[in-house]
Design an enzyme around this catalytic site. Structure first.
Site: not given
Ligand SMILES: NC(=O)c1ccc[n+]([C@@H]2O[C@H](COP(=O)([O-])OP(=O)(O)OC[C@H]3O[C@@H](n4cnc5c(N)ncnc54)[C@H](O)[C@@H]3O)[C@@H](O)[C@H]2O)c1
Length: 258
Positions: A159, A163
């Site tokens: 991860y 990132k």
């Molecule tokens: N939640 C957190 O605390 C957090 C913090 C920093 C960064 N992020 C980043 O934000 C982004 C979204 O995270 P989230 O928390 O909303 O996650 P989530 O799991 O709620 O949503 C992620 C979405 O991406 C889709 N997805 C995953 N793999 C895919 C693929 N190969 N092709 C198409 N769609 C795909 C999933 O179906 C889902 O709808 C990610 O990149 C994550 O690393 C999240």
């Protein structure tokens, strides 16, 4: 370019056409709602076709099933999106997955899986966007990094490395594509309560109380707070901002204490 009048700021994406990957859940869904509320037409690319129901109620939001790791599928989805709602002004490469396990136990397949979604998927999305936007000399690309692309944590090697690659991708593409009139930036959220984080907490991989205790603002980030940053970065108000990794982490990455 003149500044947007204050009274128009809640419609600052009016007339814009946006594509958001991973927009069926969590941060992507929050950005889809916010962009649509501010006047944009939005198409979501997500591999989870069942989650498309979450978008059905949103006016001005459409859905295309797509795995962002598949180059042909991404290309076809971009063509379909532009045929459906017009030339894209904004693309958000948001789809990503977590990886939370000790490195000594991490299989090569799991390492590859996180690289495929978090790095290959973001690269393919950004390239598909750039190929269409550069000839038009107009466009904004946002890449979803994380504070763990800026500061490290144990037991998340795939991860953190993916990132930090996303953060560097934003800088490198910003330099390369500025002459084509494109802006490229990364977003670096801290801990946000989304299904992504809820799953890690439910599996005992993260302790919610310990996390909020370490947060300078004493709470998790709200999905809307990330969506607000994304909307600003996508708007013409951010017209001089490119090549940046914009943090929205409640002060976590500034905290060298406890
Ligand atoms: N939640 C957190 O605390 C957090 C913090 C920093 C960064 N992020 C980043 O934000 C982004 C979204 O995270 P989230 O928390 O909303 O996650 P989530 O799991 O709620 O949503 C992620 C979405 O991406 C889709 N997805 C995953 N793999 C895919 C693929 N190969 N092709 C198409 N769609 C795909 C999933 O179906 C889902 O709808 C990610 O990149 C994550 O690393 C999240």
């Amino acid at each position: 370019m003149s500044a947007t009048p204050i009274s128009d700021r809640n419609r600052d994406l009016a007339g814009k056409v946006a594509l958001i990957t991973g927009g069926a859940s969590g941060l992507g869904l929050a950005m889809t709602l916010r962009f649509a509320a501010r006047g944009a037409r939005v198409v979501v690319l997500d591999r989870d076709a069942a989650a498309a129901d979450a978008l059905a109620e949103i006016e001005n939001a459409g859905f295309i099933a797509c795995d962002v790791c598949d180059p042909d599928a991404v290309d076809a989805a971009f063509d379909r999106a532009e045929a459906g709602i017009g030339p894209l002004d904004i693309v958000v490469a948001n789809a990503g997955i977590s990886q939370n396990s000790p490195t000594l136990e991490l299989s090569f397949a799991d390492w590859r899986r996180v690289m495929a979604v978090n790095l290959d998927g973001v690269f393919l999305t950004a390239q598909a966007a750039g190929r269409r936007m550069a000839p038009r000399r107009r466009g904004v690309i946002l890449l979803m990094a994380s504070m763990y692309g800026v500061v490290a944590a144990p037991e998340r090697i795939g991860y953190c490395v993916s990132k930090s690659g996303v953060a560097m991708m934003a800088k490198a593409l910003a330099l390369e594509w500025a002459r084509h009139g494109l802006r490229v930036n990364a977003l670096a959220p801290g801990y946000v309560r989304t299904p992504f984080l809820d799953d890690l907490i439910a599996r005992g991989r993260l302790d919610a109380d310990a996390l909020t205790a370490r947060m300078p603002i004493g709470r998790f980030i709200d999905t809307g707070e990330v969506a607000d940053l994304a909307a600003f970065m996508a708007s013409d108000e951010a017209s001089a901002i490119t090549g940046q990794v914009a943090g929205v982490d409640g002060g976590w990455s500034a905290n060298g204490y406890l």
